[in-house]
Scaffold this motif. Sequence first.
Motif, PDB file in Angstrom:
ATOM      1  N   CYS A 104       0.855  -1.235   0.002  1.00 50.29           N
ATOM      2  CA  CYS A 104      -0.046  -0.008  -0.038  1.00 50.29           C
ATOM      3  C   CYS A 104       1.042   1.169   0.103  1.00 50.29           C
ATOM      4  O   CYS A 104       1.785   1.388   0.830  1.00 50.29           O
ATOM      5  CB  CYS A 104      -0.947   0.024   1.250  1.00 50.29           C
ATOM      6  N   GLY A 122      -0.039   4.190   1.016  1.00 51.78           N
ATOM      7  CA  GLY A 122      -0.432   4.837   2.197  1.00 51.78           C
ATOM      8  C   GLY A 122       0.482   4.414   3.423  1.00 51.78           C
ATOM      9  O   GLY A 122       1.207   5.307   4.080  1.00 51.78           O
ATOM     10  N   CYS A 123       0.259   3.190   3.858  1.00 48.42           N
ATOM     11  CA  CYS A 123       1.043   2.697   4.928  1.00 48.42           C
ATOM     12  C   CYS A 123       2.321   2.041   4.503  1.00 48.42           C
ATOM     13  O   CYS A 123       2.953   1.383   5.446  1.00 48.42           O
ATOM     14  CB  CYS A 123      -0.043   1.692   5.749  1.00 48.42           C
ATOM     15  N   CYS A 146      -7.023  -0.394   0.591  1.00 48.28           N
ATOM     16  CA  CYS A 146      -5.951  -0.964   1.574  1.00 48.28           C
ATOM     17  C   CYS A 146      -6.899  -1.239   2.683  1.00 48.28           C
ATOM     18  O   CYS A 146      -7.557  -0.540   3.606  1.00 48.28           O
ATOM     19  CB  CYS A 146      -4.933  -0.097   1.851  1.00 48.28           C
ATOM     20  N   LYS A 176      -5.788  -2.212   5.479  1.00 49.47           N
ATOM     21  CA  LYS A 176      -5.191  -1.650   6.782  1.00 49.47           C
ATOM     22  C   LYS A 176      -5.330  -0.195   7.219  1.00 49.47           C
ATOM     23  O   LYS A 176      -5.678   0.167   7.981  1.00 49.47           O
ATOM     24  CB  LYS A 176      -3.722  -2.040   6.761  1.00 49.47           C
ATOM     25  N   CYS A 177      -5.323   0.660   6.084  1.00 48.45           N
ATOM     26  CA  CYS A 177      -5.365   1.984   6.379  1.00 48.45           C
ATOM     27  C   CYS A 177      -6.425   2.635   5.699  1.00 48.45           C
ATOM     28  O   CYS A 177      -6.847   3.949   5.886  1.00 48.45           O
ATOM     29  CB  CYS A 177      -3.946   2.783   5.990  1.00 48.45           C
ATOM     30  N   GLU A 230      -6.487   3.503   2.397  1.00 45.90           N
ATOM     31  CA  GLU A 230      -5.967   4.197   1.365  1.00 45.90           C
ATOM     32  C   GLU A 230      -6.540   3.768   0.019  1.00 45.90           C
ATOM     33  O   GLU A 230      -6.478   2.394  -0.140  1.00 45.90           O
ATOM     34  CB  GLU A 230      -4.547   4.411   1.328  1.00 45.90           C
TER      35      GLU A 230
HETATM   36 ZN   LIG Z   1      -2.455   1.101   3.478  1.00 41.82          ZN
END
Ligand SMILES: [Zn+2]
Length: 112
Positions: A81, A83-84, A103, A105-106, A108
């Motif tokens: 990702c 983003g993260c 994503c 996780k974050c 994004e």
């Molecule tokens: Zn992410």
Amino acid sequence: MKKENNSKMHVKAGDKVIVLSGKDKGKTGNIKKVYAKESKVEVEGVNMVTKAQKPNPMAGIQGGLNKMEAAMDSSKVMVICPGCEKPTRIKYEVKDGKKVRICKKCGEKLDV
Ligand SMILES: [Zn+2]
């Protein structure tokens, strides 16, 4: 015209991915090419093979051995990702009729 169907693929050309298995496990690189039908991807600097290149002076190609990427199964790579900056699973959301990868996780967006 046949429409290209990428819906089964979780990766796209240009994505940064990490290799999950095989001799290049742990390597990262950008996806150069996606073969949607075969569910395969070509990743920069990953799964390198040496191929004999025939000389072709008309095209300015010197003969010899060329290192190049071989396609590998898309299930062997995971998107990193932006983003993260972690390998992540992807979920899909439909925005304005377009599928957008997100994503897990974050949150994004992976597609602009
Ligand atoms: Zn992410």
